[in-house]
Design an enzyme around this catalytic site. Structure first.
Site, PDB file in Angstrom:
ATOM      1  N   ASP A  85      -7.391  14.516 -24.510  1.00 40.36           N
ATOM      2  CA  ASP A  85      -7.349  13.092 -24.138  1.00 40.36           C
ATOM      3  C   ASP A  85      -6.691  12.364 -25.303  1.00 40.36           C
ATOM      4  OD1 ASP A  85      -7.822  10.421 -23.732  1.00 40.36           O
ATOM      5  OD2 ASP A  85      -9.921  10.673 -23.125  1.00 40.36           O
TER       6      ASP A  85
ATOM      7  N   THR B  57      -4.168   6.782 -21.613  1.00 41.45           N
ATOM      8  CA  THR B  57      -3.903   5.449 -21.073  1.00 41.45           C
ATOM      9  C   THR B  57      -2.465   5.098 -21.445  1.00 41.45           C
ATOM     10  OG1 THR B  57      -4.621   4.373 -23.110  1.00 41.45           O
ATOM     11  CG2 THR B  57      -6.280   4.675 -21.413  1.00 41.45           C
TER      12      THR B  57
ATOM     13  N   TYR C 293       0.843  -1.199   0.000  1.00 42.24           N
ATOM     14  CA  TYR C 293       0.000   0.000   0.000  1.00 42.24           C
ATOM     15  C   TYR C 293       0.870   1.238   0.000  1.00 42.24           C
ATOM     16  CZ  TYR C 293      -5.015  -0.489   0.038  1.00 42.24           C
ATOM     17  OH  TYR C 293      -6.311  -0.656  -0.354  1.00 42.24           O
TER      18      TYR C 293
ATOM     19  N   ARG D 298      -1.453  -1.502 -18.103  1.00 41.16           N
ATOM     20  CA  ARG D 298      -2.875  -1.170 -18.105  1.00 41.16           C
ATOM     21  C   ARG D 298      -3.119  -0.075 -17.072  1.00 41.16           C
ATOM     22  NH1 ARG D 298      -7.236  -2.282 -20.811  1.00 41.16           N
ATOM     23  NH2 ARG D 298      -5.906  -3.544 -22.120  1.00 41.16           N
TER      24      ARG D 298
ATOM     25  N   LYS E 136      -3.101   0.793 -25.388  1.00 40.75           N
ATOM     26  CA  LYS E 136      -3.314   1.277 -26.764  1.00 40.75           C
ATOM     27  C   LYS E 136      -1.971   1.481 -27.472  1.00 40.75           C
ATOM     28  CE  LYS E 136      -7.788   2.976 -25.326  1.00 40.75           C
ATOM     29  NZ  LYS E 136      -8.759   4.029 -25.199  1.00 40.75           N
TER      30      LYS E 136
ATOM     31  N   GLU F  51      -0.568   4.834  -0.249  1.00 39.50           N
ATOM     32  CA  GLU F  51      -1.412   6.028  -0.412  1.00 39.50           C
ATOM     33  C   GLU F  51      -0.579   7.289  -0.268  1.00 39.50           C
ATOM     34  OE1 GLU F  51      -5.759   4.438   1.183  1.00 39.50           O
ATOM     35  OE2 GLU F  51      -4.641   5.902   2.354  1.00 39.50           O
TER      36      GLU F  51
HETATM   37  C1  LIG Z   1      -9.773   4.196 -24.377  1.00 39.49           C
HETATM   38  C2  LIG Z   1     -10.075   5.604 -24.089  1.00 39.49           C
HETATM   39  C3  LIG Z   1     -10.280   6.026 -22.777  1.00 39.49           C
HETATM   40  C4  LIG Z   1     -10.541   5.069 -21.649  1.00 39.49           C
HETATM   41  O1  LIG Z   1      -9.520   4.402 -21.098  1.00 39.49           O
HETATM   42  P1  LIG Z   1      -9.863   3.252 -20.025  1.00 39.49           P
HETATM   43  O2  LIG Z   1      -8.506   2.902 -19.562  1.00 39.49           O
HETATM   44  O3  LIG Z   1     -10.579   2.180 -20.760  1.00 39.49           O
HETATM   45  O4  LIG Z   1     -10.688   3.844 -18.950  1.00 39.49           O
HETATM   46  C5  LIG Z   1     -10.434   7.378 -22.546  1.00 39.49           C
HETATM   47  N1  LIG Z   1     -10.409   8.254 -23.565  1.00 39.49           N
HETATM   48  C6  LIG Z   1     -10.251   7.881 -24.840  1.00 39.49           C
HETATM   49  C7  LIG Z   1     -10.240   8.913 -25.920  1.00 39.49           C
HETATM   50  C8  LIG Z   1     -10.085   6.537 -25.147  1.00 39.49           C
HETATM   51  O5  LIG Z   1      -9.966   6.162 -26.414  1.00 39.49           O
END
Ligand SMILES: *Cc1c(COP(=O)(O)O)cnc(C)c1O
Length: 414
Positions: A197, A223, A51, A232, A226, A53
């Protein structure tokens, strides 16, 4: 796996089945990738026992000296890789990273302007079914129906009309370069904060294959999965002035203890993404996607916007509707021969979201397996065969091509 097979054979068999599925499938789901074995090693490490935090140097648990070292590596590497002033590497996911920006900067009822989910946006950018659409007042921009590219004039009109506190750029199904400078201009004119994002394109940004949003955005979320091909989880980059607000929004705002084995895997992700090999990988993803796009068009299939600048493309199947082809039926027909894609709405789609007239195709995972342009084009050819001239012979031939390519490019040599 031997120990797990003994303790829990049902679970071991599911994991083993998934390994075989991945190894025998040509993975074209644009959000997926195949991480290097060292990422698996770190994500499966003893760090899960701890942990931690809080943040490096300021923890609510004792014994965090090594956790501080791990998280500091991740933070410093993320900042260096993307040229950011501040990084938070604790978000459990991309959606959590976005939620933290909302919690840090917005009050319930504040206005958000994001890209329409139906036109390529993400559900966490203001969709009614997501917390972003429930707690905030949201408006959506979309595509110019003629060019199928982001309608920046519409973005500006909506921004000037609704004066969003937060303007969001970023998409899950958009095949073209996003003009971050234009978004910055609009945000400045409307008095909005700008969140980019970059979840889908983070690997391309890190590898120099897509312009970086960092110089333009107040906040960048992503993330590490991808195209970045790593742990992850999610992360947030921001200007120094927002560092404290972002950190407190993640903890104690919306999360408890960080998942330290994932934070460590993020540190490794950022290190790997800073290499010359990764730059070559990012460039190859785009070349493979463009080789597929060119072949689809040679075969008479239409792509939304007529091509791609990044890792993904959208096939428009409306011309095949009279033969009963939809996004849903295409996804199923391709799954039967070992090709994984997902159905996707396309601009002006006459079908409902569970059916759709489009298929989204991404090249990140096959590029990780070592596919080059000729093999990417061969995959496009068998997809075109399945869609245009379906028959038992076509399926048989497609299965053989899939089997040969998968065998040639095994995902994890054991
Ligand atoms: C995949 C994606 C997310 C979400 O990511 P998670 O890890 O699945 O929560 C957020 N924004 C965009 C633009 C995405 O393509």
């Amino acid at each position: 796996m031997h120990t797990l097979g003994y303790i829990d054979p049902e679970l071991a068999s599911a994991i083993d089945g998934e390994l075989r599925r991945q190894d025998n499938t040509i993975e074209l789901i644009a959000s997926e990738n195949i991480v290097p074995p060292v990422i698996l090693e770190v994500q499966g490490s003893i760090l899960t026992n701890k942990y931690a935090e809080g943040y490096p140097g300021h923890r609510y648990h004792g014994g965090c000296e090594y956790m501080d070292a791990v998280e500091s590596l991740a933070i410093e590497r993320a900042k260096r890789l993307f040229g950011a002033e501040h990084a938070n590497v604790q978000p459990h996911s991309g959606v959590n990273a976005n939620l933290a920006v909302f919690v840090a900067m917005l009050k319930p009822g504040d206005v958000i302007l994001g890209m329409d989910l139906k036109q390529g946006g993400h559900l966490s950018h203001g969709s009614a079914v997501n917390v972003s659409g429930k707690y905030y007042q949201t408006f959506a921009y979309g595509l110019d129906p003629r060019t199928e590219r982001i309608d920046y004039d519409q973005v500006r009109d909506l921004a000037m009309r609704h004066r969003p506190r937060l303007l969001i750029a970023g998409a899950s199904a958009y095949p073209r370069v996003i003009d971050f400078a234009r978004f910055r201009e609009i945000a400045d004119e409307a008095g909005s904060l700008l969140l980019v994002d970059m979840a889908h394109i983070a690997g391309l940004v890190a590898g120099g294959a897509h312009p970086s949003p960092v110089p333009y955005a107040d906040f960048v979320t992503s993330t590490t999965t991808k195209t970045l091909r790593g742990a992850r989880g999610g992360f947030i980059l921001c200007r120094a002035e927002y560092a404290k607000a972002i950190d407190s929004a993640i903890f104690p705002g919306i999360q408890g203890g960080p998942i330290m084995q994932n934070v460590a895997a993020k540190a490794l992700t950022f290190k790997l993404a800073a290499t010359a090999e990764f730059r070559a990988y990012a460039a190859q993803i785009v070349r493979n996607a463009q080789a597929m796009a060119a072949r689809f068009q040679e075969r008479g299939l239409r792509l939304v916007t007529g091509g791609t600048d990044n890792h993904l493309m959208l096939l428009d199947l409306r011309d095949l509707a009279d033969r009963g082809v939809t996004g849903h039926s295409a996804e199923q027909a391709l799954a039967e021969v070992g090709i994984a894609v997902n159905k996707n709405l396309i601009p002006g789609d006459p079908q409902k979201p569970t059916v759709t007239s489009g298929v989204r195709i991404g090249a990140a995972a096959i590029t990780s397996r070592g596919f080059k342009e000729d093999e990417a084009a061969a995959v496009a050819d068998i997809i075109a065969d399945i869609l245009l001239t379906p028959s038992d012979a076509t399926s048989e031939r497609a299965r053989r091509v899939v089997r040969d390519l998968c065998k040639k490019h095994a995902i994890y040599q054991s």
